[in-house]
Design a protein around this motif. Structure first.
Motif, PDB file in Angstrom:
ATOM      1  N   ASN A   1       0.830  -1.201   0.000  1.00 35.74           N
ATOM      2  CA  ASN A   1       0.000   0.000   0.000  1.00 35.74           C
ATOM      3  C   ASN A   1       0.864   1.250   0.000  1.00 35.74           C
ATOM      4  O   ASN A   1       0.564   2.233  -0.694  1.00 35.74           O
ATOM      5  N   VAL A   2       1.957   1.238   0.752  1.00 37.44           N
ATOM      6  CA  VAL A   2       2.889   2.366   0.746  1.00 37.44           C
ATOM      7  C   VAL A   2       3.508   2.525  -0.640  1.00 37.44           C
ATOM      8  O   VAL A   2       3.610   3.635  -1.173  1.00 37.44           O
ATOM      9  N   ALA A   3       3.908   1.401  -1.231  1.00 34.70           N
ATOM     10  CA  ALA A   3       4.515   1.459  -2.567  1.00 34.70           C
ATOM     11  C   ALA A   3       3.532   2.016  -3.592  1.00 34.70           C
ATOM     12  O   ALA A   3       3.897   2.830  -4.450  1.00 34.70           O
ATOM     13  N   ALA A   4       2.265   1.586  -3.510  1.00 32.02           N
ATOM     14  CA  ALA A   4       1.256   2.045  -4.472  1.00 32.02           C
ATOM     15  C   ALA A   4       1.010   3.543  -4.362  1.00 32.02           C
ATOM     16  O   ALA A   4       0.604   4.189  -5.329  1.00 32.02           O
ATOM     17  N   THR A   5       1.269   4.116  -3.182  1.00 28.09           N
ATOM     18  CA  THR A   5       1.069   5.549  -2.996  1.00 28.09           C
ATOM     19  C   THR A   5       1.932   6.360  -3.951  1.00 28.09           C
ATOM     20  O   THR A   5       1.539   7.441  -4.402  1.00 28.09           O
ATOM     21  N   TYR A   6       3.113   5.847  -4.282  1.00 26.11           N
ATOM     22  CA  TYR A   6       4.075   6.633  -5.045  1.00 26.11           C
ATOM     23  C   TYR A   6       4.172   6.246  -6.517  1.00 26.11           C
ATOM     24  O   TYR A   6       5.049   6.740  -7.222  1.00 26.11           O
ATOM     25  N   THR A   7       3.271   5.391  -6.989  1.00 25.55           N
ATOM     26  CA  THR A   7       3.381   4.946  -8.375  1.00 25.55           C
ATOM     27  C   THR A   7       3.091   6.042  -9.383  1.00 25.55           C
ATOM     28  O   THR A   7       3.551   5.974 -10.524  1.00 25.55           O
ATOM     29  N   SER A   8       2.298   7.050  -8.995  1.00 27.49           N
ATOM     30  CA  SER A   8       1.909   8.073  -9.972  1.00 27.49           C
ATOM     31  C   SER A   8       2.314   9.474  -9.524  1.00 27.49           C
ATOM     32  O   SER A   8       1.691  10.455  -9.932  1.00 27.49           O
ATOM     33  N   VAL A   9       3.357   9.583  -8.690  1.00 29.19           N
ATOM     34  CA  VAL A   9       3.830  10.900  -8.286  1.00 29.19           C
ATOM     35  C   VAL A   9       5.275  11.060  -8.698  1.00 29.19           C
ATOM     36  O   VAL A   9       6.029  10.097  -8.792  1.00 29.19           O
ATOM     37  N   GLN A  10       5.659  12.299  -8.968  1.00 26.29           N
ATOM     38  CA  GLN A  10       7.035  12.607  -9.322  1.00 26.29           C
ATOM     39  C   GLN A  10       7.891  12.624  -8.052  1.00 26.29           C
ATOM     40  O   GLN A  10       7.388  12.766  -6.943  1.00 26.29           O
ATOM     41  N   ARG A  11       9.216  12.497  -8.240  1.00 27.53           N
ATOM     42  CA  ARG A  11      10.114  12.497  -7.088  1.00 27.53           C
ATOM     43  C   ARG A  11       9.938  13.765  -6.257  1.00 27.53           C
ATOM     44  O   ARG A  11       9.974  13.722  -5.020  1.00 27.53           O
ATOM     45  N   SER A  12       9.731  14.908  -6.921  1.00 27.72           N
ATOM     46  CA  SER A  12       9.577  16.162  -6.188  1.00 27.72           C
ATOM     47  C   SER A  12       8.289  16.197  -5.371  1.00 27.72           C
ATOM     48  O   SER A  12       8.147  17.016  -4.456  1.00 27.72           O
ATOM     49  N   GLN A  13       7.327  15.319  -5.701  1.00 27.18           N
ATOM     50  CA  GLN A  13       6.051  15.299  -4.991  1.00 27.18           C
ATOM     51  C   GLN A  13       6.031  14.303  -3.828  1.00 27.18           C
ATOM     52  O   GLN A  13       5.028  14.220  -3.114  1.00 27.18           O
ATOM     53  N   VAL A  14       7.120  13.568  -3.639  1.00 29.30           N
ATOM     54  CA  VAL A  14       7.128  12.527  -2.598  1.00 29.30           C
ATOM     55  C   VAL A  14       6.864  13.088  -1.207  1.00 29.30           C
ATOM     56  O   VAL A  14       6.064  12.527  -0.448  1.00 29.30           O
ATOM     57  N   PRO A  15       7.507  14.229  -0.786  1.00 31.40           N
ATOM     58  CA  PRO A  15       7.180  14.751   0.551  1.00 31.40           C
ATOM     59  C   PRO A  15       5.704  15.085   0.718  1.00 31.40           C
ATOM     60  O   PRO A  15       5.105  14.791   1.756  1.00 31.40           O
ATOM     61  N   ALA A  16       5.107  15.716  -0.317  1.00 28.80           N
ATOM     62  CA  ALA A  16       3.683  16.055  -0.235  1.00 28.80           C
ATOM     63  C   ALA A  16       2.825  14.801  -0.190  1.00 28.80           C
ATOM     64  O   ALA A  16       1.817  14.744   0.523  1.00 28.80           O
ATOM     65  N   ALA A  17       3.225  13.770  -0.950  1.00 28.46           N
ATOM     66  CA  ALA A  17       2.474  12.515  -0.936  1.00 28.46           C
ATOM     67  C   ALA A  17       2.566  11.837   0.423  1.00 28.46           C
ATOM     68  O   ALA A  17       1.574  11.288   0.929  1.00 28.46           O
ATOM     69  N   THR A  18       3.744  11.875   1.046  1.00 27.59           N
ATOM     70  CA  THR A  18       3.915  11.292   2.375  1.00 27.59           C
ATOM     71  C   THR A  18       3.038  12.008   3.395  1.00 27.59           C
ATOM     72  O   THR A  18       2.386  11.381   4.235  1.00 27.59           O
ATOM     73  N   SER A  19       3.016  13.343   3.318  1.00 23.82           N
ATOM     74  CA  SER A  19       2.196  14.130   4.233  1.00 23.82           C
ATOM     75  C   SER A  19       0.718  13.800   4.060  1.00 23.82           C
ATOM     76  O   SER A  19      -0.007  13.588   5.035  1.00 23.82           O
TER      77      SER A  19
END
Length: 481
Positions: A395-413
């Motif tokens: 589920n954590v991995a799926a969170t980042y499948t469609s976000v850019q590297r620069s968006q990872v902090p925002a996606a984590t938040s």
């Protein structure tokens, strides 16, 4: 003539690995110190659940009121987590991590000294404000120090204790309540937190040179999102006996504030508290919906299970804690393997299998005919733990499948906020349902058992709902189809 050359090439020793790629001892030490804060924050989401009955009795509070010890903490975490990115840029990651741990430690000491339900809930909310910043800021420091070439391996090493903490919380809590009383559920954080503060101050490198002092927070977002979430959760938590005019006003006001935030976040030029543009990615949207529902299912059941063993099975806090140990064991066994299984079979199969296992492990708790003996419940909890451990990594991995590297902090938040909001809503709703079921139940043990069985049906429904977005996860792991 070419064959010897090939042989010489094959025999040539491999080039030494780039030192920058190794997980050197210093980086691991920093990671373990920072992860200690995340473990404390996660552990405190569920550690108090075994002591809920003792707190209610000691402070003269109802279950509906005392459940805010859990709900208030989760809600505070959700409200403050979106600010972590701005605080890091404005004041520096190390400075804010140390400050958040200090707030957490002070609030823990105050919670142990609480003299009323209101004071305990207030100190727990303050504790949540510190805990809500420790985890994302610690992750940001680890990511900065590790760099993109080492972050995957480092997170793999450090993830298991954080994932295990909410499941292990009731076990640790039961041991503490039995041995020292419920106030030590909070006092125990003080020496651990102080140790983390001292070690981090010494070994975590500073980052003042990366601060951006001119940044301003998203003021309108702060005026819309936190009050909207608080009003909505509070209204839903009090809705068990019907909505009175005040609760109706809070519910409507909460929806209006959140609607206003959606409009603002999509139009603002500033970095919003939660970047709603992330939801343009299908993978992120599905994982986010599931994160919300999984939070509701996980944290609400962590409130119900200890109470069930004490109130229905007549166990002590220590016995209830020991009964929950198989669930923690199941999670510990499967979590390190879940990532490898996801790579082999894809996130959809692993997440769906995990959810089905949690459902199977919950079924014995909805039965009211007395067939669920202790041995059956121990096995069911182990199965539940395996399911919970299997769900988290894909589920954590799926969170980042469609976000850019620069968006990872925002996606984590965003992921942290959705998970904790789901947890606070799920916990509040099930506490209200349980209180209403107990009020309407027949006198005697059978009535209490029936009330808990009815409430567990709702927990089962929360878990079943997570199958819907999970069934739409990618079938194959990235790069395999």
């Amino acid at each position: 003539m070419k064959r010897p050359a090939v042989a010489r090439t094959a025999a040539r020793p491999a080039a030494p690995a780039d030192p920058a790629d190794r997980l050197d001892p210093e980086l691991l030490r920093i990671g373990w110190v920072l992860i200690l804060g995340a473990v404390l924050a996660q552990l405190d989401t569920t550690i108090v659940n075994v002591g809920v009955g003792s707190m209610a009795g000691g402070l003269g509070a109802s279950l509906t009121a005392i459940q805010w010890v859990s709900t208030g903490y989760l809600l505070a975490v959700a409200l403050v987590a979106p600010l972590s990115g701005w605080l890091i840029q404005r004041f520096g990651a190390k400075r804010m991590w140390l400050a958040s741990v200090a707030v957490f430690v002070a609030a823990s000491a105050l919670a142990g000294l609480a003299w009323s339900p209101g004071s305990l809930i207030g100190f727990r909310i303050l504790q949540g404000l510190g805990g809500g910043l420790m985890q994302p800021i610690g992750q940001a420091i680890v990511a900065r120090l590790a760099g993109p070439r080492r972050i995957g391996r480092l997170v793999g090493v450090l993830t298991m204790p954080v994932s295990l903490a909410p499941v292990l919380g009731p076990v640790v809590g039961g041991l503490i309540v039995h041995g020292a009383g419920w106030r030590w559920l909070f006092y125990v954080n003080v020496p651990v937190g102080l140790t983390a503060l001292i070690l981090a101050a010494r070994i975590v490198p500073g980052d003042d040179g990366e601060r951006q002092t001119g940044l301003r927070p998203d003021g309108l977002g702060l005026a819309l999102l936190p009050p909207g979430l608080a009003a909505l959760v509070h209204a839903l938590a009090q809705a068990g006996g019907g909505l009175d005019p005040l609760q109706t006003g809070l519910l409507i006001g909460g929806f209006l504030l959140l609607t206003g935030y959606v409009v603002h976040a999509l139009r603002t030029d500033r970095t919003p508290l939660i970047d709603l543009k992330l939801f343009a990615g299908r993978g992120f949207t599905l994982a986010s919906v599931n994160t919300f529902l999984l939070g509701a299912a996980l944290y609400s059941s962590m409130l119900l299970l200890p109470l069930y063993f004490v109130e229905v099975r007549g166990m002590s806090a220590l016995e209830a804690a020991l009964m929950l140990a198989p669930q923690a064991l199941g999670t510990a066994v499967i979590t390190p393997l879940a990532g490898k299984v996801t790579d082999a079979y894809g996130p959809r199969a692993v997440v769906v299998a995990g959810i089905l296992l949690t459902i199977v492990g919950t079924v014995p708790f909805v039965l009211t005919d007395g067939v669920s003996g202790t041995f059956v419940l121990v096995g069911a909890l182990f199965v539940r733990g395996v399911g919970l451990g299997a769900i988290t990594p894909p589920n954590v991995a799926a969170t980042y499948t469609s976000v850019q590297r620069s968006q990872v902090p925002a996606a984590t938040s965003a992921r942290t906020v959705l998970n904790r909001i789901g947890g606070s809503l799920g916990t509040a709703v099930l506490a209200v349902i349980l209180q209403a079921s107990l009020s309407g139940a027949a006198d005697g043990p059978a009535g209490v058992r029936d009330a808990y069985a009815q409430t567990f049906w709702w927990a089962l429904a929360f878990s079943a709902l997570t199958l819907v977005p999970a069934a739409m996860y990618p079938k194959h792991a990235p790069g395999k189809g």
